[in-house]
Design an enzyme around this catalytic site. Structure first.
Site, PDB file in Angstrom:
ATOM      1  CE1 TYR A   1     -68.579 -86.860 -25.551  1.00 37.38           C
ATOM      2  CE2 TYR A   1     -69.307 -88.218 -27.392  1.00 37.38           C
ATOM      3  CZ  TYR A   1     -68.827 -88.110 -26.110  1.00 37.38           C
ATOM      4  OH  TYR A   1     -68.574 -89.246 -25.371  1.00 37.38           O
TER       5      TYR A   1
ATOM      6  CG  ASP B   1     -65.551 -86.450 -34.580  1.00 36.75           C
ATOM      7  OD1 ASP B   1     -65.994 -87.446 -35.195  1.00 36.75           O
ATOM      8  OD2 ASP B   1     -65.567 -86.339 -33.346  1.00 36.75           O
TER       9      ASP B   1
ATOM     10  CE  LYS C   1     -72.100 -92.062 -32.420  1.00 37.28           C
ATOM     11  NZ  LYS C   1     -71.502 -90.801 -32.060  1.00 37.28           N
TER      12      LYS C   1
END
Ligand SMILES: *Cc1c(COP(=O)(O)O)cnc(C)c1O
Length: 427
Positions: A143, A238, A266
């Site tokens: 994702y 990522d 994050k």
């Protein structure tokens, strides 16, 4: 389960699409109504009735030093007293950029965004501009946020809710994205032979977290680096989940592979909205205003988010020496959980790396999306609800990562292990 949460969810659905502002929060995958949160402190989270849980979701990743850490709260408080948003540059942004560039050597220049999604959008656009090509490769179950081009066989909520290829994504865009099985060097090589010269980028979660935790097999990321270099393709790591989680830097620091671009988010925002895209100077320089690739944001580099992120990174830098200790503690925890399952005779494959873990309800091994999907998701749901009843809050899906943190004490871990033993007796 919780009358007040049920009532709050009922009210929320009158005004918020689906009752939540991000799909996985609805608990659709495990059934039942989601708990609403009143507050959180350290590794504890409290529902709307005030019931306490040990939190292994940690906001889906950011809170590696725990909720409401006093230094971060102070940073936010002192910043807010001087304004919350300027729309003009600040020295703190340079401090943030410098901190990240020094921690992750492949990042020579960086651009801050307000989310991981934006960071990835930026990386893809840069790669297309730099190579003059349109096609990109991603991996099934990974994702990378909810931008059109990446919602192809996507993980996390898209996978959990059974819409890995979202409606509303123009076919012509989806067709520019090839999705390959994770960890399959053979298919990777074949794809490169056919499409290598037409590929702008390969994007990968170097440790996958969004189909549940799946580790890269030895040689997989090395092969990616070799083949992308061979065909002049931009390799994007990522590291929105993995950045600063295992060491003061990226996962790339541990394995010594340098991607061309890296996406972060994050942890580096300390629980405020942040993302970042950085990498090789000659690629990053293409961003406007220096270059002709457009990217912008009213809240990019927002002073509250930057100072919360800087406070987090300061704390992590000070704790730097303790990452290995945290790893050992996490491994002990996973070992005991595994033993509890074995004793009960329930097949489990606990995929874990440092503090990231997913108990897949199956024999395993789980090495890609297909193998992950062989899990007994119904049994997982019962386990999830049992753990909740016993005071432990896990990620509400078989296909998500759980997170340990610097805030989980030995007593908290012991509590979670007891809850696990009790839950296994009940399911
Ligand atoms: C969470 C996540 C994103 C998206 O970040 P947002 O801040 O939610 O937009 C991108 N990539 C990975 C690997 C993620 O885990």
């Amino acid at each position: 389960m919780s009358q007040s949460s049920d009532k709050l969810f009922f009210e929320a659905r009158q005004f918020i699409a689906g009752g939540v502002n991000s799909p996985v929060r609805s608990w659709q995958a495990v059934g039942g109504e989601p708990l609403f949160v009143r507050e959180a402190k350290g590794c504890k989270i409290f529902d709307s009735d005030g019931k306490q849980y040990i939190d292994f979701v940690l906001a889906w990743g950011p809170m590696i030093i725990g909720h409401s850490h006093p230094e971060i709260v102070a940073a936010i408080f002192h910043t807010a007293q001087k304004g919350t948003c300027y729309g003009a540059p600040t020295a703190a942004e340079t401090q943030m950029a410098k901190t990240i560039c020094e921690a992750i050597p492949s990042i020579e220049l960086i651009r801050m965004t307000s989310s991981g999604t934006e960071a990835v959008m930026t990386a893809i656009r840069l790669a297309r501009s730099f190579t003059g090509r349109d096609l990109i490769v991603k991996f099934d179950g990974c994702y990378h946020g909810h931008a059109d081009s990446l919602l192809v066989k996507a993980g996390s909520g898209a996978l959990t809710l059974g819409i890995p290829g979202s409606k509303g994504v123009p076919r012509c865009l989806a067709e520019l994205t090839l999705s390959l099985p994770y960890n399959d060097n053979g298919i990777l090589e074949e794809t490169m032979e056919h499409y290598g010269e037409r590929l702008a980028a390969v994007i990968v979660e170097p440790v996958a977290g969004n189909m549940g935790v799946v580790l890269p097999r030895p040689g997989f990321l090395e092969k990616l680096r070799e083949l992308t270099a061979k065909y002049g393709i931009v390799l994007i790591f990522d590291e929105v989940i993995t950045g600063f989680r295992f060491t003061f830097g990226g996962y790339q620091n541990l394995i010594g592979i340098k991607p061309d671009l890296t996406c972060l988010g994050k942890i580096i925002g300390g629980g405020l909205p942040v993302g970042a895209c950085g990498g090789r100077k000659e690629i990053m320089e293409r961003l406007a205003p220096a270059g002709d690739v457009y990217q912008a944001g009213t809240l990019s580099g927002n002073i509250l988010a930057i100072n919360a992120g800087l406070a987090t990174l300061r704390i992590l830098k000070a704790k730097c020496a303790y990452y290995p200790q945290l790893k050992t503690k996490a491994e002990q925890f996973h070992n005991i959980v595994e033993k509890l399952f074995v004793a009960k005779g329930i097949p489990v494959c606990i995929n874990n790396f440092h503090t990231m873990f997913t108990p897949f309800f199956q024999e395993g091994p789980v090495f890609d999306l297909n193998s992950a999907q062989k899990s007994d998701a119904d049994l997982f749901s019962r386990f999830f609800h049992g753990m909740l009843k016993n005071g432990v809050w896990l990620a509400p899906s078989q296909f998500e990562a759980n997170f340990g943190s610097f805030a989980h004490s030995d007593a908290d871990i012991a509590f979670a292990l007891n809850a696990c033993a009790a839950t296994l007796k009940e399911i």
